[in-house]
Design a protein around this motif. Structure first.
Motif: not given
Length: 697
Positions: A466-488
C-alpha cells in the motif's frame, strides 16, 4: 489622495487634502520649517521647506503603511475564532454553548457551518465528501489521536474534551497550512486556555450527569492548577423518554482531568493537561437472521490522554513545542439471543498507544511577513485479539513562509515531507495560498495544496503493498465584513487518488490495494448578522456538494453514503437582558443520502440493494437562564439550561442494515427522536454574568 493631513511641524497651521489630493493653507510662520504629510494608512513623510512671502507648491508621493492589523488575512477554506487581533470571530466557545442542538460539543456545533455533512450514525467531522477519519483534530498544535469516545455500530461517539478547556479554534475544510498533515479533508485546531481569571469552583448537575471542577490561581498570578471529576448515566432519561434503541445497559461512564499552567518570567507559557475516562453500554436489537430472536453488542472502553505544551520567545524567534500521549482500550462483544439464551459470537478487543511530538520555530520578517519551520513525529501502535499488531512511525518536516507584499496582497508558501515506517515511503506536499483585498470590506483568497494520509490501521489485515492516500485541494473564497455582518462564499474542488480498496464482511474489511479514486466539488455560502435585528444574532449556511468515490468496498464509483447534495443550517439567538435569559433556535435540513448493501463474493464486491434515504430535518431549541442566587457581591454565577433536540419529533433515518442473505433489512435511526436536557451549572469565585450577557448581545 483624500484625507491626507498636511501641517507645518510644531505649529497649528495646516490642512487636509480633498478628493483630488489638493490642499492649501496660510501661515504667518517664516524661515525654514518641516512640512509633514500624515495618514494612518501611509508612511509619514517630512519635507524641508523655506517659507517666505511667495506662494509655495509642495507635492509628495505617499507609501502605504504596512500594518499587521490592516494586512489582508488569507482565509480560504478556514473559519477562525480566537482572541487574536486579526481573527474573524465566527464560532467562539460561547457560540458553541448557546447553539441549540450542539449539546455543548465543538464537533456538533461545527455541523452548523458550511462544508460539514450531517452524519448521525458515526462520530467524526465529515467534510466536503470526506470520511470522518480524514479530518484530524489538534490541541495547541499537537495531534489528538482519540478525540471521540468509543462507540458501538450505529451510535456516534461524543467529544471527549470539555469545550471550556479551549479559548479558540480554527476550522479548515481545505487548503490548510503545511504545519498539519495526515488529513485528506480538513483539520480542527484547538487552542487551550491560559491562566484562569481567578480561583473558582464549578458544579454541574442534571438527570444525565454530575460534575465538579476546581481551579486555583496563585497569588502571584503566574501559575494555576486544577482538577475535575464527572459521572454520566442515561438510565433515568431512558425511562422517561421513548427511546428507539434498546439499551440493556444504559450508556454510562466516569472520568476526570488535572491541569497545570505556568507563565515563565520571560513571558512564555507552559501547560499540562491529563484526563481519563471510561465508557460502557450494551444494545439489543431485533435479529435480521431468522435463527435468532435478537442480537446484542456490549461496549467496555477506557482512555487516557496527556498533553504538554510550551511556548516561549527566544530573541527574534517564537518556539512552540508540544507532545500528546494517549492510551485507548476498547472491547466490543457481539452475541445472539434465542429464547432469552445469550450465545457469544464475536469479540473485538482493540488497544492503541499513540504518541505525538511537534516543534515549530517562527521568526517575524518585518511587520506582516514571517517564516516558520519544524518537525513532527507521530507513532501509533494498534493491536487486537485477531493477531493484528500494527506499528507506524510517521516522521514529518515542514517549512512555511508568510509573505506580505502590501496591506492588500499577501501569500503563504509551504512544503511538508513525511516518511512512514510502515509503508516504507516518503511524500512531499507543497501548499500555497494567496489573499487580496479588492475593497475596504471585500477580500478574496485562493488556496491550493497536496495532502497525504496513511490508510486506517483497522484495514491493514494483509500483506498487500500500500501507499499514501492522496488529495489535491483547490479553494476560492470571497469574504465581506461590514459592521457586525459577515458574508463568505466559497467554491472548491478536491481530487482524490490512491484511496484504499477493501474486501470483507460487515465486521472486518481488509485493504487489498490503493486503486481507489474520487472527487468532490461544490459551493458554500455563510452569512452571519449581529446588527440588523436588535439583540439577535443569527447565521445561515448552505452547502452544495457533488461527490463520487470508488474506494473501500465500492464496486464502482458511487456517491458516498455520507454525502448529501444539499445542506442548509439556520441558527438564531436572542438574549433578553431584563429576564437574563437567552433563547436559541437551530434548524438543519439535508437532502437524502444514498445507502448501499455491498457484499464480497469470491473477493469481488457487488451491490445487492441501493437507494436514497429520506431528507433529514431537525429543529432544536434551548433556553439559558441566569438567575440571581446568593448575595449581590457573592461572586457566584449560575446557569439553568433547558434544551430540546428535534423538537418536532421528525423520524430521521441514517441508513439500513441488511441480513446475510439480503432478504431483510432494518433502519439505522437515532437512539431517540426527541431529546430533552435539563441542567444547572454553578460557579463560585467569579461572577461571569456580565460576560455571559455581553457575549450574547
Amino acid at each position: 489622495m483624500k484625507d491626507i493631513s498636511v501641517t507645518l511641524k510644531d505649529t497649528y497651521d495646516g490642512a487636509t487634502t480633498d478628493e483630488a489630493g489638493n490642499y492649501s493653507f496660510q501661515t504667518s510662520e517664516k524661515g525654514n520649517h518641516i512640512l509633514v504629510f500624515t495618514n494612518p494608512r501611509f508612511v509619514e513623510i517630512e519635507k524641508s521647506i523655506s517659507v517666505g512671502n511667495e506662494n509655495l507648491s509642495i507635492n509628495s508621493e505617499l507609501k502605504e503603511q504596512i500594518s499587521e492589523i490592516d494586512a489582508v488575512t488569507i482565509t480560504a477554506g478556514s473559519i477562525e475564532a480566537s482572541d487574536r487581533k486579526r481573527a474573524t470571530v465566527l464560532l467562539t466557545p460561547i457560540d458553541i454553548y448557546t447553539t441549540a442542538g450542539a449539546d455543548g460539543q465543538i464537533s456538533s456545533a461545527l455541523n452548523y457551518l458550511p462544508g460539514v455533512q450531517k452524519v448521525g450514525e458515526n462520530e467524526g467531522l465529515f467534510i466536503r465528501g470526506g470520511t470522518g477519519a480524514e479530518t484530524k483534530i489538534f490541541i495547541d498544535g499537537s495531534l489528538i489521536n482519540n478525540y471521540f469516545t468509543n462507540s458501538v455500530p450505529g451510535i456516534a461517539g461524543r467529544d471527549r474534551f470539555n469545550t471550556s478547556l479551549f479559548k479558540g479554534n480554527i476550522f479548515s475544510s481545505g487548503g490548510y497550512s503545511a504545519l498539519y498533515g495526515q488529513a485528506l479533508s480538513g483539520v480542527l485546531l484547538l487552542e487551550s486556555v491560559d491562566l484562569p481569571a481567578t480561583t473558582s469552583y464549578d458544579f454541574g448537575i442534571s438527570p444525565l450527569f454530575a460534575s465538579a471542577n476546581y481551579q486555583k490561581l496563585s497569588d502571584s498570578k503566574t501559575y494555576s492548577y486544577g482538577a475535575s471529576l464527572g459521572y454520566f448515566n442515561l438510565g433515568l432519561v431512558q425511562k422517561i423518554l421513548k427511546y428507539n434503541t434498546d439499551f440493556s445497559k444504559p450508556a454510562q461512564g466516569f472520568g476526570g482531568d488535572v491541569n497545570f499552567r505556568m507563565k515563565t518570567k520571560s513571558g512564555g507559557m507552559f501547560k499540562y493537561y491529563g484526563s481519563f475516562d471510561t465508557n460502557q453500554m450494551a444494545v439489543k436489537s431485533q435479529s435480521l437472521e431468522p435463527e435468532y430472536d435478537k442480537t446484542k453488542v456490549d461496549l467496555n472502553a477506557s482512555n487516557q490522554f496527556h498533553n504538554l505544551s510550551f511556548k516561549q520567545k527566544l530573541g527574534s524567534y517564537l518556539l512552540n513545542a508540544g507532545t500528546t500521549i494517549s492510551f485507548n482500550d476498547s472491547k466490543l462483544n457481539f452475541a445472539t439471543i434465542k429464547n432469552e439464551t445469550e450465545t457469544p459470537q464475536t469479540d473485538f478487543d482493540t488497544k492503541g498507544n499513540y504518541f505525538n511530538l511537534k516543534t515549530v520555530l517562527e521568526r517575524k520578517l518585518g511587520k506582516i511577513s514571517a517564516v516558520r519551520g519544524g518537525m513532527e513525529f507521530n507513532n501509533s501502535h494498534d493491536t487486537n485479539n485477531f493477531g493484528q499488531d500494527h506499528n507506524d512511525l510517521i516522521s514529518s518536516f515542514f517549512a512555511e513562509t508568510d509573505l506580505g507584499f502590501s496591506n492588500n496582497f499577501s501569500a503563504k508558501l509551504g512544503l511538508r515531507a513525511e516518511n512512514s515506517s510502515y509503508l516504507h515511503q516518503t511524500n512531499f506536499a507543497p501548499r500555497f495560498a494567496l489573499g487580496y483585498r479588492f475593497t475596504k470590506n471585500l477580500t478574496g483568497s485562493l488556496a491550493y495544496g497536496i495532502f497525504y494520509q496513511n490508510p486506517e490501521s483497522k484495514y491493514l489485515n494483509s500483506d498487500a503493498p500500500l501507499s499514501f492516500q492522496r488529495a489535491e485541494h483547490y479553494v476560492f473564497q470571497l469574504q465581506q465584513n461590514i459592521e457586525g455582518r459577515n458574508l463568505r462564499a466559497e467554491i472548491f474542488y478536491k481530487d482524490y487518488s490512491k484511496l484504499i480498496k477493501t474486501v470483507g464482511n460487515q465486521y472486518v474489511q481488509t485493504a487489498i490495494n490503493n486503486d481507489g479514486n474520487g472527487f468532490a466539488k461544490g459551493a458554500e455560502i455563510f452569512w452571519r448578522d449581529r446588527k440588523t435585528f436588535k439583540n439577535i444574532d443569527y447565521w445561515i449556511s448552505y452547502s452544495y456538494l457533488d461527490s463520487k468515490r470508488d474506494f473501500m468496498n465500492y464496486p464502482v464509483s458511487l456517491v458516498p453514503n455520507f454525502a448529501a447534495k444539499h445542506t442548509l443550517s439556520v441558527v438564531a439567538k436572542k438574549f433578553v437582558t431584563e429576564w437574563k435569559t437567552g433563547f436559541n433556535l437551530s434548524y438543519t435540513y439535508a437532502s437524502g443520502r444514498p445507502y448501499y448493501d455491498i457484499v464480497s463474493q469470491n473477493q469481488t464486491n457487488i451491490i445487492r440493494h441501493e437507494g436514497t434515504l429520506k431528507d433529514y430535518s431537525g429543529l432544536n431549541f434551548s433556553l439559558n437562564y441566569l438567575p440571581n442566587i446568593g448575595k449581590k457581591d457573592s461572586k457566584a454565577f449560575t446557569v439553568l439550561v433547558l434544551s430540546v433536540s428535534n423538537i418536532l419529533g421528525n423520524k430521521n433515518v441514517y441508513g439500513y442494515n441488511f441480513s446475510n442473505d439480503g432478504l431483510r433489512s432494518s433502519a439505522v435511526v437515532p437512539p431517540v427522536n426527541t431529546f430533552v436536557f435539563i441542567g444547572a451549572f454553578i460557579s463560585f469565585g467569579v461572577d461571569k454574568t456580565n460576560d455571559a450577557i455581553n457575549n450574547n448581545l
